[in-house]
Design an enzyme around this catalytic site. Structure first.
Site, PDB file in Angstrom:
ATOM      1  N   HIS A 246      39.901  44.575   4.088  1.00 38.13           N
ATOM      2  CA  HIS A 246      39.988  43.119   3.969  1.00 38.13           C
ATOM      3  C   HIS A 246      41.443  42.732   3.734  1.00 38.13           C
ATOM      4  CE1 HIS A 246      39.647  39.089   2.267  1.00 38.13           C
ATOM      5  NE2 HIS A 246      38.453  39.028   2.845  1.00 38.13           N
TER       6      HIS A 246
ATOM      7  N   GLU B 120      42.937  40.476   1.969  1.00 38.63           N
ATOM      8  CA  GLU B 120      43.364  40.288   0.575  1.00 38.63           C
ATOM      9  C   GLU B 120      43.625  41.641  -0.093  1.00 38.63           C
ATOM     10  OE1 GLU B 120      40.612  38.223  -2.101  1.00 38.63           O
ATOM     11  OE2 GLU B 120      41.728  39.012  -3.802  1.00 38.63           O
TER      12      GLU B 120
ATOM     13  N   THR C 260      39.480  39.164  -5.606  1.00 37.58           N
ATOM     14  CA  THR C 260      39.050  37.958  -6.318  1.00 37.58           C
ATOM     15  C   THR C 260      37.593  37.569  -6.054  1.00 37.58           C
ATOM     16  OG1 THR C 260      39.898  36.624  -4.503  1.00 37.58           O
ATOM     17  CG2 THR C 260      41.353  36.920  -6.395  1.00 37.58           C
TER      18      THR C 260
ATOM     19  N   CYS D 116      38.111  35.520  -9.393  1.00 32.52           N
ATOM     20  CA  CYS D 116      38.553  34.161  -9.735  1.00 32.52           C
ATOM     21  C   CYS D 116      37.384  33.292 -10.203  1.00 32.52           C
ATOM     22  CB  CYS D 116      39.275  33.521  -8.558  1.00 32.52           C
ATOM     23  SG  CYS D 116      38.169  32.757  -7.398  1.00 32.52           S
TER      24      CYS D 116
ATOM     25  N   SER E 104      35.571  28.734   1.525  1.00 31.17           N
ATOM     26  CA  SER E 104      36.378  28.221   2.645  1.00 31.17           C
ATOM     27  C   SER E 104      35.605  27.205   3.483  1.00 31.17           C
ATOM     28  CB  SER E 104      36.793  29.365   3.570  1.00 31.17           C
ATOM     29  OG  SER E 104      37.582  30.297   2.897  1.00 31.17           O
TER      30      SER E 104
HETATM   31 FE1  F3S Z   1      41.771  31.358  -4.725  1.00 30.99          FE
HETATM   32 FE2  F3S Z   1      39.452  32.059  -5.667  1.00 30.99          FE
HETATM   33 FE3  F3S Z   1      39.613  30.346  -3.736  1.00 30.99          FE
HETATM   34  S1  F3S Z   1      41.193  33.380  -5.332  1.00 30.99           S
HETATM   35  S2  F3S Z   1      41.380  30.991  -2.588  1.00 30.99           S
HETATM   36  S3  F3S Z   1      40.363  30.013  -5.832  1.00 30.99           S
HETATM   37  S4  F3S Z   1      38.073  31.929  -3.910  1.00 30.99           S
END
Ligand code: F3S
Length: 277
Positions: free
Chosen positions: A122, A124, A161, A189, A261
């Site tokens: 991936h 990232e 993340t 995250c 996204s």
């Molecule tokens: Fe950042 Fe988490 Fe979105 S790392 S791009 S806030 S999924």
């Protein structure tokens, strides 16, 4: 059909920020190129292309102007190559992803073998590995963690993340039981965490779950995995056109969630298409 939208779903802070940076460039009259897709959503990337934002695989494909580093980050040497080529670099790396780079770099500089809990290959994860340097690799599953010889090693662990805390915790536990020393940083995250918890709460209470987002999106795939684990028949789709009406017979209430996204307009389209059934 009754449709319940998960409490937390769809675009996260990092993706919105990346899009705003690109939109601001377009407004100035100079559509930049992006290094790989800006975000992992093909429909958004196509819309940007229609506005003149090209996707390149390598900085050498851009002769002049600006190039955008995507929200999931790129290896440092690639960003440096773009700057050396005289391009204006717009860094749309999500600050949470940039923080994982920082942590991985620090662990490596303190002599730790850096382990990234994530999906090998991936983008990232590739960028995190590059930040950590030579002594780093990816562990994607408990089986992989068990197969490796950790004896005598000082291991520093970070997470992609978008992983689940369950997988991260399991892998950390397995390594901690075998290595000499372990330092683990939970770098999942908050947006990933919130969307996963909301999906886990909703999935057991509906007849089926719809998960909307790019098939190339790690966090969307994770959401679908969670819904399936909860026992809900789960449909991972990118757009409303993919709804298979014949598969929904007998379903009265469905849950809806979306990856980090996925833009609001796609979620809205899916929701109203389902409600009309
Ligand atoms: Fe950042 Fe988490 Fe979105 S790392 S791009 S806030 S999924």
């Amino acid at each position: 059909m009754r449709v319940i939208l998960a409490d937390q779903a769809g675009m996260c802070f990092g993706v919105r920020r990346a899009l705003e940076l690109v939109e601001a460039e377009i407004r100035k009259g100079s559509a930049p190129a992006t290094l790989g897709p800006l975000i992992h959503n093909p429909q958004v990337v196509r819309r940007l292309e229609e506005k003149g934002v090209g996707v390149v695989r390598d900085p050498s494909e851009v002769e002049t102007g600006s190039i955008v580093m995507p929200s999931h980050g790129v290896p440092r040497d690639v960003q440096d190559a773009a700057a050396r080529a005289g391009l204006r670099v717009i860094d749309a790396t999500c600050p949470f992803v940039a923080n994982v780079h920082k942590v991985a770099r620090r662990l490596a500089s303190h002599g730790y073998l850096v382990v990234v809990v994530g999906d090998a290959g991936h983008s990232e994860v590739k960028a995190i590995l590059s930040a950590a340097g030579e002594d780093a690799f990816v562990v994607g599953s408990a089986t992989e963690a068990e197969a490796h010889d950790w004896s005598g090693r000082k291991v520093g662990i970070v997470s992609q993340t978008t992983q689940t805390p369950q997988r991260f915790g399991e892998i950390v536990g397995l390594i901690a039981a075998r290595a000499k020393e372990v330092v683990a940083h939970n770098t999942i995250c908050y947006a990933t965490h919130d969307r996963q918890s909301a999906a886990r709460e909703l999935a057991p209470n509906v007849d089926a779950m719809f998960v909307v987002g790019g098939r190339n999106s790690a966090n969307t795939n994770r959401l679908a995995e969670i819904c399936r684990e909860c026992g809900a028949p789960t449909f991972h789709i990118e757009t409303a056109d993919e709804i298979d009406v014949s598969a929904l017979e007998g379903f009265k209430t469905v849950g809806l969630t979306a990856g980090a996204s996925t833009p609001d307009w796609i979620i809205e389209e899916v929701k109203s298409r389902l409600e009309a059934l």
